[in-house]
Design a protein around this motif. Structure first.
Motif: not given
Length: 122
Positions: A4-5, A10-12, A117-119
């Protein structure tokens, strides 16, 4: 599944609420486990979003998710107990999509899906 982009918000949130001060693989695994334990409301109904080699579940099937698997198993990934027909199975949370669940459950599962999904790894 395609990566995903990047979702900066969400990362934060994951960085500041889930894995904050978790520096080792074991600390990150336990951070995720504790976050999910606090956020998920069991049981919840779920669909299967993708087939995975580590699970007998297939897309299109539905299960009732009854709890997190033991924390020792969740040191390699996050797994849940699911009622599948007449059997209780352990399945990867990355495979499960909540249906008709509360907002904290949906958000926490979506956070895990994003991370997975980002791995990213523990």
């Amino acid at each position: 599944m395609a990566k995903p982009r990047i979702d900066a918000k969400r990362e934060h949130r994951i960085e500041m609420e889930v894995v904050v001060d978790a520096y080792t693989e074991e600390e990150r695994a336990m951070s995720w486990y504790c976050y999910l334990e606090e956020q998920l409301s069991f049981p919840f109904e779920a669909g299967i979003r993708q087939a995975m080699a580590s699970s007998p579940l297939h897309p299109g099937e539905h299960v009732s998710v009854t709890g997190l698997a033991h924390e020792d198993l969740c040191r390699v990934g996050i797994f849940v107990w699911a009622r599948w027909g007449q059997r209780d199975v352990v399945a990867p949370l990355a495979q499960i999509v909540p249906v008709n669940s509360d907002k904290p459950t949906r958000l926490a599962v979506a956070d895990w899906h994003y991370w997975h999904d980002q791995g990213y790894a523990f």
